[in-house]
Scaffold this motif. Structure first.
Motif, short mmCIF file in Angstrom:
data_model
loop_
_atom_site.label_atom_id
_atom_site.label_comp_id
_atom_site.label_asym_id
_atom_site.label_seq_id
_atom_site.Cartn_x
_atom_site.Cartn_y
_atom_site.Cartn_z
N CYS A 95 -6.27 9.02 -4.13
CA CYS A 95 -6.81 9.65 -2.92
C CYS A 95 -5.74 10.50 -2.26
O CYS A 95 -4.55 10.38 -2.55
N PRO A 99 0.93 2.05 -4.18
CA PRO A 99 -0.36 2.63 -4.58
C PRO A 99 -0.41 4.15 -4.47
O PRO A 99 -1.03 4.80 -5.30
N SER A 107 -8.83 2.16 -1.93
CA SER A 107 -9.65 2.32 -3.13
C SER A 107 -11.02 2.92 -2.80
O SER A 107 -11.58 3.68 -3.59
N GLN A 149 -3.07 3.61 -8.29
CA GLN A 149 -3.84 2.39 -8.50
C GLN A 149 -3.14 1.24 -7.80
O GLN A 149 -1.93 1.30 -7.54
N ILE A 152 -16.99 1.60 -7.21
CA ILE A 152 -16.18 0.92 -6.20
C ILE A 152 -17.02 0.60 -4.96
O ILE A 152 -16.97 -0.51 -4.43
N PRO A 175 -11.99 -4.43 -3.34
CA PRO A 175 -11.33 -3.16 -3.05
C PRO A 175 -11.11 -2.95 -1.56
O PRO A 175 -11.95 -3.34 -0.74
N HIS A 200 -11.06 6.58 -3.05
CA HIS A 200 -10.76 7.12 -4.38
C HIS A 200 -11.44 8.47 -4.59
O HIS A 200 -12.63 8.62 -4.31
N THR A 234 -7.06 -4.70 -10.96
CA THR A 234 -6.51 -3.39 -10.65
C THR A 234 -7.64 -2.46 -10.23
O THR A 234 -8.64 -2.32 -10.95
N TYR A 235 -7.47 -1.85 -9.05
CA TYR A 235 -8.46 -0.89 -8.55
C TYR A 235 -7.82 0.49 -8.48
O TYR A 235 -6.65 0.63 -8.10
N PRO A 236 -8.55 1.55 -8.84
CA PRO A 236 -8.00 2.90 -8.72
C PRO A 236 -7.93 3.35 -7.27
O PRO A 236 -8.74 2.93 -6.44
N CYS A 237 -6.97 4.21 -6.96
CA CYS A 237 -6.86 4.74 -5.58
C CYS A 237 -6.23 6.12 -5.60
O CYS A 237 -5.26 6.39 -4.90
#
Length: 510
Positions: A343, A322, A296, A327, A252, A292, A299, A338-341
């Motif tokens: 956190c 999110p 993200s 995500q 990322i 991102p 993450h 799609t970005y992972p998040c």
């Protein structure tokens, strides 16, 4: 003659193989690039032309067509300069490369043929390995990052001429390797410690619970009480990152162009601290081709929002989904990515505009209407997604002057690691790694209560007017507190502590 060189493009956090096909034929001199190139790719024509000439090769005065396949996916960035140049030289028979199919080439060219670094090298290198390409040529500055992909031969280069000598076999470039053991060997990676914090034992306990279960947390208190100082030390008590987590976080940051120089992997938990003037797109991601955002970039780490009510209300509300899903999906005309998040959200705020509502030492100058308006900027649905609410009181002079050493981050981290290990064992096979990820369908099995605990929770639910989501959050936090005590069952004391972390609902918002 037609020549084909393998390169790679980026879509979200993943790379995809791009075949750079070059056809040189007789006709009016022209140079066309097709295959949905963006402006940076189209401008590579002039960089490629100048680079080839300045490396003492001849640029063909013929009809040149460059196709970037697959043609239906938009290509962006200057990373195709190098493969286009090599393909033109190969198609014009100025160089002869027998094993060109074994290589992936990426890199931006300057006008004199020097190779410049690009963003997103790690996902590109991973895409090469997944597609059975075992050799990759990258700019020297990107070699560290690409070399973390095991099983891939990385050849760092400084200029186009050096690459030509390597490909033709005249002067080979030595593969670049990374010492993986040294990457994770530094034990003091954060430079801050909880032992620096004087007093505030209740807040440190709350953040220990948050770290142990991966919970979101809200700190509320007057200015200067130490909210920001404590939040910045939270990553120091989170479990060490695994190699797989480091790869995902590095991907990322690499795409966003935020990789530190000469650091192949991000081995510390990210801590993102955006200013309250941030926009929706900067927070969750956006742009014509979505990039991102801060959520993200945090993450597997911490997203800290200081002065929470000062953020625009629509910016805060856009985080709700999110935070639940882990995500964020951004839809645009050009792409849907799609970005992972995954956190931890740590937020802090004052209890009112002046900051001294409820303070015993300073008088609040705000009217009840001003206080309500200030607190109303944080919506109930967002508040429900913050598992832990904790009051931060002003630090007393006695605590500041005390010679007593506070508990260090390493000792707190040991307890957090033990609790996380219990959770990983408990949820094996469920794709759950912390209590914060528990779904409602899992609550009855893993957060079962006895009769006494049920009565306690019912009384709190009725008196505080909690929502169903807040009810589940209390159970998750109680499960984490029980894990810190290494207790198999949730006891009344665990539940009582979890309930008091929701008391701000009643004091400030009800």
């Amino acid at each position: 003659m037609i020549a084909k060189v393998t390169s790679c493009g980026l879509m979200g956090v993943d790379g995809f193989v791009v075949d750079v096909e070059v056809d040189i034929s007789n006709g009016l001199p022209s140079f066309e690039i097709v295959g949905l190139p963006d402006t940076a790719v189209r401008e590579s024509k002039e960089r490629v032309r100048a680079a080839i000439k300045n490396c003492n090769y001849e640029f063909p005065i013929k009809r040149i067509t460059v196709n970037l396949a697959p043609a239906h996916i938009k290509k962006e960035g200057p990373c195709f300069d190098l493969p286009i140049s090599i393909a033109i030289l190969h198609a014009s028979e100025q160089i002869q490369v027998d094993d060109i199919k074994d290589y992936m080439l990426i890199g931006e060219l300057s006008l004199n043929g020097e190779l410049r670094p690009i963003n997103g090298v790690l996902p590109i290198a991973m895409a090469a390995y997944k597609n059975d390409i075992k050799k990759i040529i990258v700019p020297t500055q990107n070699a560290y990052e690409a070399a973390v992909v095991k099983g891939l031969e990385v050849y760092p280069a400084n200029n186009l001429y050096q690459i030509i000598l390597h490909l033709t076999g005249e002067k080979r470039i030595e593969p670049f390797a990374v010492d993986f053991d040294s990457l994770f060997s530094n034990t003091d990676r954060y430079g801050v410690d909880f032992s620096d914090v004087k007093g505030q034992d209740n807040v440190k306990r709350a953040l220990e619970v948050a770290a142990a279960g991966g919970h979101n947390c809200l700190m509320i208190g007057p200015p200067g009480a130490g909210k920001t100082m404590i939040a910045k030390r939270l990553p120091a008590i989170l479990p060490d990152m695994t190699f797989e987590e480091s790869l995902e976080v590095t991907k990322i940051h690499s795409i966003a162009g935020l990789m530190p120089q000469n650091m192949p992997l991000i081995t510390t938990r990210p801590f993102r601290h955006p200013h309250h003037t941030i926009s929706n797109a900067s927070l969750v991601g956006g742009g014509k081709v979505p990039k991102p955002g801060e959520i993200s970039l945090a993450h597997y780490g911490v997203l800290f929002l200081d002065e929470l009510p000062e953020f625009k209300k629509d910016v805060l509300e856009v985080m709700r989904q999110p935070l639940e899903d882990g995500q964020v999906t951004i839809a645009r005309v050009n792409a849907t990515l799609t970005y992972p998040c995954e956190c931890m959200l740590i937020a802090s705020m004052n209890p009112c505009k002046c900051g001294f509502y409820g303070d015993n030492t300073k008088e609040c100058t705000c009217t009840p209407l001003q206080i309500q308006k200030y607190l109303g900027k944080v919506s109930g649905p967002l508040l429900d997604r913050l598992d832990i609410h904790v009051e931060v009181s002003p630090v007393r002079y006695k605590s500041l002057e005390s010679d007593e050493t506070s508990e260090s981050s390493s000792r707190i981290k040991d307890r957090v690691n033990r609790a996380r290990k219990i959770q990983i064992e408990r949820y094996k096979g469920y794709n759950i790694f912390s209590n914060a990820q528990l779904q409602p369908s899992h609550m009855h099995k893993f957060c079962n209560l006895g009769d006494q605990e049920k009565n306690l929770l019912k009384m709190a639910f009725d008196r505080l007017g909690l929502s169903a989501r807040a009810h589940n959050r209390i159970l998750k936090v109680a499960r984490t507190i029980a894990d810190l005590d290494e207790s198999e069952n949730i006891q009344s004391s665990h539940l009582a502590e979890a309930i008091q972390y929701r008391s701000l609902d009643r004091k400030f918002w009800r």
